[in-house]
Design a protein around this motif. Structure first.
Motif, PDB file in Angstrom:
ATOM      1  N   ASN A   1      -0.935   9.256  -6.861  1.00 53.17           N
ATOM      2  CA  ASN A   1      -0.877   7.797  -7.108  1.00 53.17           C
ATOM      3  C   ASN A   1      -0.958   7.039  -5.778  1.00 53.17           C
ATOM      4  O   ASN A   1      -0.636   5.863  -5.692  1.00 53.17           O
ATOM      5  CB  ASN A   1       0.399   7.426  -7.869  1.00 53.17           C
ATOM      6  N   ALA A   2      -1.410   7.733  -4.723  1.00 53.20           N
ATOM      7  CA  ALA A   2      -1.506   7.111  -3.392  1.00 53.20           C
ATOM      8  C   ALA A   2      -2.720   6.205  -3.296  1.00 53.20           C
ATOM      9  O   ALA A   2      -3.742   6.425  -3.954  1.00 53.20           O
ATOM     10  CB  ALA A   2      -1.602   8.205  -2.334  1.00 53.20           C
ATOM     11  N   ASP A   3      -2.608   5.189  -2.438  1.00 60.01           N
ATOM     12  CA  ASP A   3      -3.783   4.387  -2.065  1.00 60.01           C
ATOM     13  C   ASP A   3      -4.537   5.077  -0.934  1.00 60.01           C
ATOM     14  O   ASP A   3      -5.738   4.912  -0.773  1.00 60.01           O
ATOM     15  CB  ASP A   3      -3.346   2.991  -1.589  1.00 60.01           C
ATOM     16  N   TRP A   4      -3.773   5.847  -0.137  1.00 62.91           N
ATOM     17  CA  TRP A   4      -4.349   6.462   1.062  1.00 62.91           C
ATOM     18  C   TRP A   4      -3.543   7.728   1.354  1.00 62.91           C
ATOM     19  O   TRP A   4      -2.317   7.687   1.433  1.00 62.91           O
ATOM     20  CB  TRP A   4      -4.235   5.467   2.222  1.00 62.91           C
TER      21      TRP A   4
ATOM     22  N   MET B   1       0.848  -1.194   0.000  1.00 59.95           N
ATOM     23  CA  MET B   1       0.000   0.000   0.000  1.00 59.95           C
ATOM     24  C   MET B   1       0.884   1.246   0.000  1.00 59.95           C
ATOM     25  O   MET B   1       1.854   1.330   0.748  1.00 59.95           O
ATOM     26  CB  MET B   1      -0.908   0.009   1.237  1.00 59.95           C
ATOM     27  N   ARG B   2       0.535   2.213  -0.855  1.00 59.85           N
ATOM     28  CA  ARG B   2       1.294   3.468  -0.907  1.00 59.85           C
ATOM     29  C   ARG B   2       0.566   4.538  -0.094  1.00 59.85           C
ATOM     30  O   ARG B   2      -0.580   4.881  -0.373  1.00 59.85           O
ATOM     31  CB  ARG B   2       1.463   3.937  -2.352  1.00 59.85           C
TER      32      ARG B   2
ATOM     33  N   LYS C   1     -10.153  11.943  -7.650  1.00 60.36           N
ATOM     34  CA  LYS C   1      -9.622  10.622  -8.007  1.00 60.36           C
ATOM     35  C   LYS C   1     -10.151   9.517  -7.094  1.00 60.36           C
ATOM     36  O   LYS C   1      -9.856   8.341  -7.295  1.00 60.36           O
ATOM     37  CB  LYS C   1      -8.087  10.644  -7.945  1.00 60.36           C
TER      38      LYS C   1
ATOM     39  N   MET D   1       4.706  -0.110   4.865  1.00 63.30           N
ATOM     40  CA  MET D   1       4.074   0.522   3.700  1.00 63.30           C
ATOM     41  C   MET D   1       5.080   1.402   2.958  1.00 63.30           C
ATOM     42  O   MET D   1       6.075   1.855   3.521  1.00 63.30           O
ATOM     43  CB  MET D   1       2.884   1.379   4.145  1.00 63.30           C
TER      44      MET D   1
ATOM     45  N   ILE E   1      -9.360   8.980  -3.931  1.00 59.53           N
ATOM     46  CA  ILE E   1      -8.354   8.446  -3.003  1.00 59.53           C
ATOM     47  C   ILE E   1      -8.853   8.633  -1.572  1.00 59.53           C
ATOM     48  O   ILE E   1      -9.369   9.687  -1.232  1.00 59.53           O
ATOM     49  CB  ILE E   1      -6.999   9.173  -3.186  1.00 59.53           C
ATOM     50  N   ARG E   2      -8.705   7.616  -0.762  1.00 57.57           N
ATOM     51  CA  ARG E   2      -9.103   7.744   0.644  1.00 57.57           C
ATOM     52  C   ARG E   2      -8.248   8.831   1.306  1.00 57.57           C
ATOM     53  O   ARG E   2      -7.018   8.803   1.227  1.00 57.57           O
ATOM     54  CB  ARG E   2      -8.925   6.413   1.376  1.00 57.57           C
TER      55      ARG E   2
END
Length: 449
Positions: free
Chosen positions: A61-64, A1-2, A84, A24, A86-87
């Motif tokens: 480009n983050a997951d979170w 995860m990023r 986008k 992470m 993103i959380r």
């Protein structure tokens, strides 16, 4: 995860550190300058970061994304992250996903820091394994990474609550509501109030929500909101069969067994602090802390710095630092607690203040007004016909010098600014420290504990 962390201060570094420790991929971005001490920590822990910019390719480009509460909701990078899908979370949301500790979370327009510190003192004094964090002290996320506390007591702001999804305290507490930070909530008081109520939105029926029965906006919104937690009120106006209340000279908590003590034995002074003590005592009883232990804690607690902090007694004049009173409501509580003629130091960056709220108290309690700010015209104009002695100053040195020259034995000099500090100072702490330095300069003083 990023994980991408926006903001490189205490909470930002803490979130990045926790993410790294959990294996992470982490990137931290701060549009301003990162303080040297945090930069050093980021490098020591191998955390990739940038400052002075937000590189969109590296952020979106983050997951979170974990966002500092200081970054406005309307910031361009936040808008793009939301687009986008993103959380986007606050540090308290992020860190709470990695601990099973019971969380006691406190919010409100005024009294958060004092009440949070008081509850921490009650738990610590009883021997519980407890951490202190949120908007106060060390980063919650860093503590989750390094410590194994059974409880966390967290001071939580509306900005942190704006960015929660699953945050679920065991005990949540809403102390009071008054108009503050409205520029961040479309100048809509109810929108700001509802942000505060988010502290309880994920709670279930095995959790507790402590609320102020005397607060009009809270009571209005409670009629519309479906809160699942067990609700416990505190009040200064009436007796309640469950919760907490105060009479003229005693506080009472009714929860299974009854707890009671004399108001004069509380270490904190002022009506607002009686209310804060009621709320804190309910939390203590929920956690099954003994009456004797709660009583001892309420008698021994030391007020937090910059909040009705007694600095010194110089030739019979008491000097009080209330630099944390950055809005009219907080100043109201300070003036209300004054028992002697008061020289009042006020001013700074006005946040749309309505001084009519404190007009009667100023007439009754204040003997002279010392305005401290770059532009004091609004305060001077409002009080011009109401007080004979008003002084216009633009430095702490000048303000304290005048206060010393006009105060007499038996008076109180109160710094309770009603305003933000950024015109002359770095922050309210800087303002309070400069006040204390000027008060104590060249003086043989009695410093009260």
């Amino acid at each position: 995860m990023r994980i991408v962390v926006l903001g490189g201060g205490e909470s930002g570094f803490g979130a990045a550190y926790l993410a790294k420790k959990k294996g992470m991929e982490v990137f931290l971005s701060d549009k301003g300058e990162i303080r040297e001490s945090y930069k050093q920590l980021l490098m020591e822990n191998g955390i990739d970061f940038e400052e002075g910019m937000h590189t969109e390719d590296k952020i979106l480009n983050a997951d979170w994304i974990v966002k500092s509460p200081g970054i406005p909701k309307k910031a361009d990078i936040i808008f793009k992250a939301n687009q986008k899908g993103i959380r986007l979370s606050s540090e308290i949301e992020f860190a709470s996903e990695f601990t099973n500790a019971k969380i006691i979370a406190i919010t409100g327009s005024n009294g958060k820091t004092t009440t949070t510190s008081l509850i921490y003192h009650i738990l610590k004094n009883d021997g519980l394994n407890v951490g202190l964090g949120g908007n106060i002290g060390k980063s919650f996320a860093k503590q989750v990474a390094d410590e194994s506390f059974d409880y966390y007591v967290l001071e939580v702001s509306s900005f942190q609550l704006d960015d929660i999804q699953n945050f679920r305290p065991y005990i949540s507490m809403l102390l009071n509501l008054s108009q503050d930070h409205l520029d961040q909530y479309n100048y809509n008081y109810e929108e700001y109030a509802l942000a505060k109520f988010r502290i309880a939105e994920n709670q279930e029926n095995d959790n507790f929500f402590i609320y102020n029965k005397d607060d009009e906006m809270s009571m209005n919104l409670l009629e519309k909101l479906a809160i699942k937690a067990k609700m416990l009120p505190f009040t200064m106006k009436e007796k309640v069969s469950e919760g907490a209340y105060a009479t003229e000279d005693r506080i009472f908590v009714k929860l299974q067994e009854e707890f009671s003590m004399k108001i004069k034995d509380l270490s904190l002074v002022g009506k607002h602090n009686v209310a804060n003590s009621l709320a804190a005592s309910i939390a203590g009883k929920i956690l099954k802390i003994s009456n004797e232990s709660i009583r001892n804690s309420l008698m021994t607690f030391q007020a937090v710095e910059h909040r009705l902090e007694i600095v010194a007694d110089i030739e019979g004049v008491k000097y009080i630092n209330d630099s944390k009173a950055t809005n009219v409501n907080a100043c109201y509580f300070a003036l209300e607690s004054m028992k002697t003629p008061t020289v009042w130091i006020v001013g700074g960056v006005d946040k749309g203040n309505d001084y009519a709220e404190i007009e009667d108290l100023v007439k009754k309690k204040v003997k002279a007004i010392i305005c401290l700010g770059v532009d004091n015209e609004k305060i001077i104009e409002f009080f011009r016909d109401k007080k004979e002695f008003i002084y216009d100053t633009s430095s702490m040195e000048e303000a304290v010098k005048i206060s010393k020259s006009i105060s007499e034995k038996g008076d109180t000099v109160l710094l309770s600014p009603c305003c933000a500090s950024f015109d002359l100072f770095k922050n309210y702490e800087d303002r309070g420290k400069k006040f204390k330095e000027e008060v104590l300069k060249n003086e043989q003083v009695i410093i009260e504990n």
